[in-house]
Structure formats: C-alpha cells, structure tokens
Write an enzyme that holds these catalytic residues in place. Structure first.
Site, PDB file in Angstrom:
ATOM      1  N   CYS A  94      52.436 -27.879 -19.664  1.00 21.19           N
ATOM      2  CA  CYS A  94      52.125 -28.560 -20.922  1.00 21.19           C
ATOM      3  C   CYS A  94      50.849 -29.393 -20.793  1.00 21.19           C
ATOM      4  O   CYS A  94      49.984 -29.366 -21.667  1.00 21.19           O
ATOM      5  CB  CYS A  94      53.295 -29.441 -21.343  1.00 21.19           C
ATOM      6  N   CYS A 113      61.156 -31.930 -22.444  1.00 18.12           N
ATOM      7  CA  CYS A 113      61.378 -32.483 -23.782  1.00 18.12           C
ATOM      8  C   CYS A 113      62.140 -31.540 -24.703  1.00 18.12           C
ATOM      9  O   CYS A 113      62.725 -31.976 -25.691  1.00 18.12           O
ATOM     10  CB  CYS A 113      60.040 -32.854 -24.418  1.00 18.12           C
TER      11      CYS A 113
END
Length: 348
Positions: free
Chosen positions: A94, A189
């Site tokens: 990410c 997440c």
C-alpha cells in the site's frame, strides 16, 4: 515569502490529524487528502472524521477515490500471495503503490511541494540526498514499512511525527479538539485477523492436501495452503506429544510440512525486489542490521548482492523466516533498503 504547500494524507485517525496540526503550526500552507479505499460503513466513518479534521483546522479537504487501484495493488496481491503459499505484507504494498505512488502524484498535481503522513519515521533532507531514519519513539517506529521509498520520493515526503511519541500525539490532538480514532489500529485495514479464512475462501477456491513431517511421512490433511503460514503452531488439527509448527509450505505439491521448533531456524535467505534508498546498490558484500518482520528484533547479517537479489547470512539463526515478508536493512538508525524474502535455507 511564499509558503511551502504540503498535502497531508488524512486517514481520520489521531496520527494523521496530529501531523496536519503540526504542519499548520509550522506555517506551511496545508491541504488534507483522504483516500477512499473501500466501500463500507467503517470507511465512511474514516472519511467523515477526515473532513471534520480539515474543518477544525481550517484547511481544504480533498477526497481521492482509489478503490479500484487499492483492490488491484493491495487486496489482489494479498490474496495471490496466500494462494501461492507465501505470507504477504499489504502495508508495504500500500505504501509503495498507493500512498507514495498514486496519492503522492495527486498531491503534486494539486500544487503541493510535499506529501506528509502520520507515519512514525524521520526523513533527513540535504543537498547530498535524503535519508530515511527511525522515529525517535522506537516502540512506534514504522520505518520498516517505508523501505521502498526512493530518493525522488523522499525529497517530496514529510513525517511530522518523527520526533514525537504516541502520548504526545494524543495529547496535542485532544487539546486541539480534533476527532481521533477511539479503537486501536490494526495492521491490515481491510480485514480483521479473525476473518482471514472466510475472506480468502471468498476470493479463490482452496484445495485440501497432505500434511507431512520433514521426512515426508504423512501426518494428516490440510484444508488449503492459504490458511497456513511459516511458524504457525495453532489450528493445525493434529495431536502430538511435542508441539508441531509449520516449517515450510510447498505450493507445487500442495503440501504443508510440519516439524519441531528447532527446525524453524535458519541462517540464510535470499530476497528479491530490492530497493536501496541511496539509489546505489552495493557491489561488494556489506554487514548490516536486518529485520525479518515488523515486530522482530534486528540482527547482524552479511549481505551479498547478485543482479536483482541479495543473499543474507545471519550471524545468529533466525526463527520462522517467512517467504513473502519484507526484510529491511539498517545502519544504526538509518534505513538502507530492503526486499521481499524469496527463499530460506533451514538449519540442518
């Protein structure tokens, strides 16, 4: 004198909120950018908090929809690695592709000179180049996840929390009346640890196979290699007088190999997909401190480079070195670079 403009990546949590606060106090022209990564109530809540932070600080708010890109670069990669018997690190992916790739590009397109995040790390700028350093609060240091940054990107990055500890960050955010996340952050997440199995099962079919010991003797059957990782002890579905661990995963034969704890140790690994922060990969062997996972301790190692990979020889055997995870190299507090663990040579 014209103010330098900085875009702050706002997640809606306390760290990025405090980063934005510090930059407004440091007389930067600050704008907030929130990345829309998933379509869910929890991500809606993050977006609302990010907008509130901008309103309280009196800074412009921008939202960037990166759902497709996040799915492709992070979620698909996460599933693909598990399907191939490797243990991924989605936070590294990410940071590389999304935060310091697409988001950084967006920040620059908005006229920003820098992108700032709430990471606990430091960057040192000089006319000789840029150095990535550990945070002052070593318990919170996140430099491990940032090893893919290049000289070009480091020149455009700020980490305002690098000199602060978590308690200070919480206190300054509360005093400023900023909304902060009340739950502790999780390292992934888009999925909770309790739901890995269900999440992966929805993404691809899993094929049962043999569980064997290190001599190849069959011990039982597994429910799919994606549900296991090197070093795993619990959830194996086998009874044994002495604890058994996943020693390695063999995707080509769809087998899980179990052994005893002493069989988990290794002195050598090979890593690929290297990034060297200075931009110059050493031509000769060097000694550095190496970290094989985020929570592990650094250990001395000798690095021997060849083409696009590096052989890492540890001074002391390391437990549960796991293909797919990142290995990061340090010189005291400076991040030298890192790569992805490709293969491991176990102790014999």
């Amino acid at each position: 004198m014209t103010k330098r403009k900085v875009a702050v990546a706002l997640s809606g949590g306390v760290d990025s909120a405090a980063a934005a606060l510090l930059l407004t106090r440091a007389a930067y022209e600050v704008i907030g950018i929130h990345m829309r990564l998933r379509d869910s109530p929890s991500f809606d809540d993050h977006a609302h908090r990010a907008a509130d932070i901008c309103r309280i600080l009196g800074i412009p708010y921008h939202q960037l929809d990166l759902q497709k890109e996040f799915e492709s670069c992070v979620v698909d990669y996460f599933c693909r690695e598990y399907r191939h018997g490797r243990t991924p690190n989605p936070c590294v992916a990410c940071n590389h592709y999304v935060k310091f790739g697409l988001l950084l590009d967006k920040a620059l397109s908005l006229g920003a000179d820098y992108l700032a995040t709430g990471h606990y790390a430091k960057v040192e700028h000089s006319r000789h180049g840029h150095r990535l350093l550990k945070a002052a609060d070593t318990r919170r240091d996140q430099s491990y996840f940032l090893y893919t940054l290049t000289q070009e990107k480091l020149g455009r990055v700020l980490f305002p929390l690098g000199e602060h500890n978590k308690d200070e960050v919480k206190q300054m955010a509360m005093q400023a009346g900023l909304p902060t996340a009340t739950k502790s952050s999780q390292d992934i997440c888009f999925i909770s640890r309790k739901n890995y199995g269900a999440f992966l099962s929805q993404r691809f079919p899993t094929l049962p196979g043999e569980v064997v010991d290190t001599r190849g003797r069959k011990l039982g059957q597994h429910r799919g290699i994606a549900f296991y990782t090197v070093g795993q002890r619990h959830g194996l579905g086998l009874a044994s007088g002495k604890p058994l661990y996943v020693i390695r995963i063999e995707p080509e034969s769809n087998r899980i190999v179990l052994g005893h704890e002493e069989e988990l140790y290794s002195r050598k690994l090979t890593a690929h997909n290297l990034n060297w922060i200075s931009g110059k990969i050493p031509r000769e062997s060097i000694t550095a401190r190496a970290k094989i996972r985020y929570k592990s301790k650094e250990t001395e190692a000798t690095l021997s480079f060849r083409n696009d990979s590096v052989d890492v020889h540890f001074a002391q055997p390391q437990k549960a070195v796991t293909p797919g995870q990142a290995i990061v190299f340090y010189n005291v507090d400076e991040v030298l670079g890192g790569g992805i663990i490709d293969s491991v040579e176990r102790e014999t």
